[in-house]
Design an enzyme around this catalytic site. Structure first.
Site, PDB file in Angstrom:
ATOM      1  CB  THR A  16      30.589  33.072  30.535  1.00  0.00           C
ATOM      2  OG1 THR A  16      30.255  33.826  31.687  1.00  0.00           O
ATOM      3  CG2 THR A  16      29.478  32.718  29.718  1.00  0.00           C
ATOM      4  CG  ASP A  60      30.884  33.951  38.361  1.00  0.00           C
ATOM      5  OD1 ASP A  60      29.733  34.242  37.745  1.00  0.00           O
ATOM      6  OD2 ASP A  60      31.776  35.037  38.254  1.00  0.00           O
ATOM      7  CB  SER A  61      36.684  35.034  36.969  1.00  0.00           C
ATOM      8  OG  SER A  61      35.876  36.220  36.365  1.00  0.00           O
ATOM      9  CB  SER A  62      32.751  37.567  40.634  1.00  0.00           C
ATOM     10  OG  SER A  62      31.801  36.420  40.291  1.00  0.00           O
ATOM     11  CB  THR A 169      40.742  47.452  30.813  1.00  0.00           C
ATOM     12  OG1 THR A 169      41.943  47.897  31.652  1.00  0.00           O
ATOM     13  CG2 THR A 169      39.560  47.872  31.731  1.00  0.00           C
ATOM     14  CB  CYS A 283      41.518  59.000  31.581  1.00  0.00           C
ATOM     15  SG  CYS A 283      41.227  60.653  32.310  1.00  0.00           S
TER      16      CYS A 283
END
Ligand code: ASP
Length: 345
Positions: A16, A60-62, A169, A283
């Site tokens: 982005t 795009d890093s995807s 994360t 978790c």
């Protein structure tokens, strides 16, 4: 390097931060680096020597994949001696995967590799990209009193924090404060000043160990996320995928899994066939403690290995890295439980 200007290499992969809006679809698309630089005139105020490298086609890093990781590692290793530090501009979606992968692939790293990006394109009035970029450069240029780089590891800079790359994360799709590290403290806090958390910083390799870059991550790995109702058919199907070498099993709480006989038998049979299964928790905070509950203990008895407090991103990329180094299943299991570069407690 004590008395000369810091020399930093900026590597633009896409994301982005450098995107512009397509006038027809109004969707954001990767754009080129010159556009990005034109939007940060303040860069000239930094007394640094800055080199640039951009992906031929920013992504795009995807769309990130291990071939691009090889490219980044190659660029860093070819320029390693000439530069004091590296700033990688990257989309936020897979930034934590790239940060984790690079931390393993760049063995003996003793210079900063700071990865950053932004939630709003750099051309937008309210962009977070300008500040992130400038702070990332300042961190890459930071030195200790003895002239050594302050940061000697792969880290993610986002808004007010510098995080260890393989502990990070993406936790928000919307907030400027997009990254978190739930099991390890910040490496630096960014406010009026950049305050480094010296205790938390990686000390770097033993003196003078040269950078040892690794390539060819092995992608014969996958995740399996537990949920109540996960069926025997699906589990057996996943465990019998041809050529699968490693599986990251995302379990409940402290590493607990269903006690059903069919489930435990399936895990054991797969481990006995040579599949490496790593147990990590679903978790965000904490890790696997197989001895806390009988459900964790039973899973451990099948030969599934505890991944401690590894993040998902670190667990999967570590498996890819170890298999990529042609290790046998027994060696992979051993190293999955060793702290290689600060990824686990
Ligand atoms: N889809 C974008 C990417 O990861 C999101 C971002 O950069 O924040 O490249």
């Amino acid at each position: 390097m004590k008395n000369r200007r810091p020399k930093i290499l900026m590597i633009y992969t896409g994301g982005t931060i450098g995107m512009v809006e397509n006038p027809e679809t109004h969707a954001l698309e990767p754009f080129d680096f010159t556009h990005l630089l034109d939007n940060v005139p303040k860069l000239k105020m930094l007394d640094y020597e800055i080199g640039f490298h951009q992906f031929r086609h920013p992504i795009d890093s995807s769309s990130m994949n291990p071939h691009y990781w090889d490219d980044i590692v190659r660029i860093i290793s070819e320029n390693y001696v000439d530069y004091d530090g590296f700033v990688v501009l990257h989309g936020t979606d897979t930034m934590a995967y790239t940060a984790s992968a690079l931390s393993f692939m760049l063995e003996n790293l003793s210079k900063p590799v700071i990865i950053t990006g932004s939630q709003l394109p750099i051309g937008e009035v309210r962009t977070d990209g300008e500040e992130n970029l400038i702070t990332a450069l300042q961190i890459a240029a930071a030195r200790d009193a003895d002239g050594r780089q302050t940061v000697r590891e792969v880290a993610i800079l986002f808004e007010n924090y510098l995080w260890r790359g393989n502990r990070s994360t993406k936790h928000s799709a919307d907030n400027f404060d997009a990254y978190r590290s739930y099991n390890y403290p910040e490496l630096a806090k960014i406010g009026l000043e950049i305050i480094f958390n010296r205790e938390a910083l990686w000390k770097g390799p033993v003196a003078d160990a040269p950078l040892n870059p690794h390539y060819n991550m092995d992608n014969a790995v996958m995740f399996l996320d537990l949920f109540p109702g996960l069926s025997e058919t699906v589990v057996n199907h996943v465990l019998s995928i041809p050529d699968l070498k490693g599986l990251v099993l995302k379990t409940y709480g402290a590493g607990n899994a269903p006690g059903d006989k069919w489930f435990l038998d399936a895990m054991k049979a797969a481990v006995d066939r040579g599949l490496v299964i790593i147990n990590i928790t679903q978790c965000a905070n904490g890790g696997v403690d197989p001895d806390r509950y009988v459900s964790g203990l039973d899973l451990e008895k099948t030969g599934v290995v505890s991944g401690g407090d590894l993040t998902s991103e670190a667990a999967i990329t570590k498996l890819m890295y170890l298999f990529g180094r042609n290790m046998k299943a027994s060696e992979v299991k051993h190293y999955m439980q060793c702290n290689l570069c600060g990824e686990m407690s």
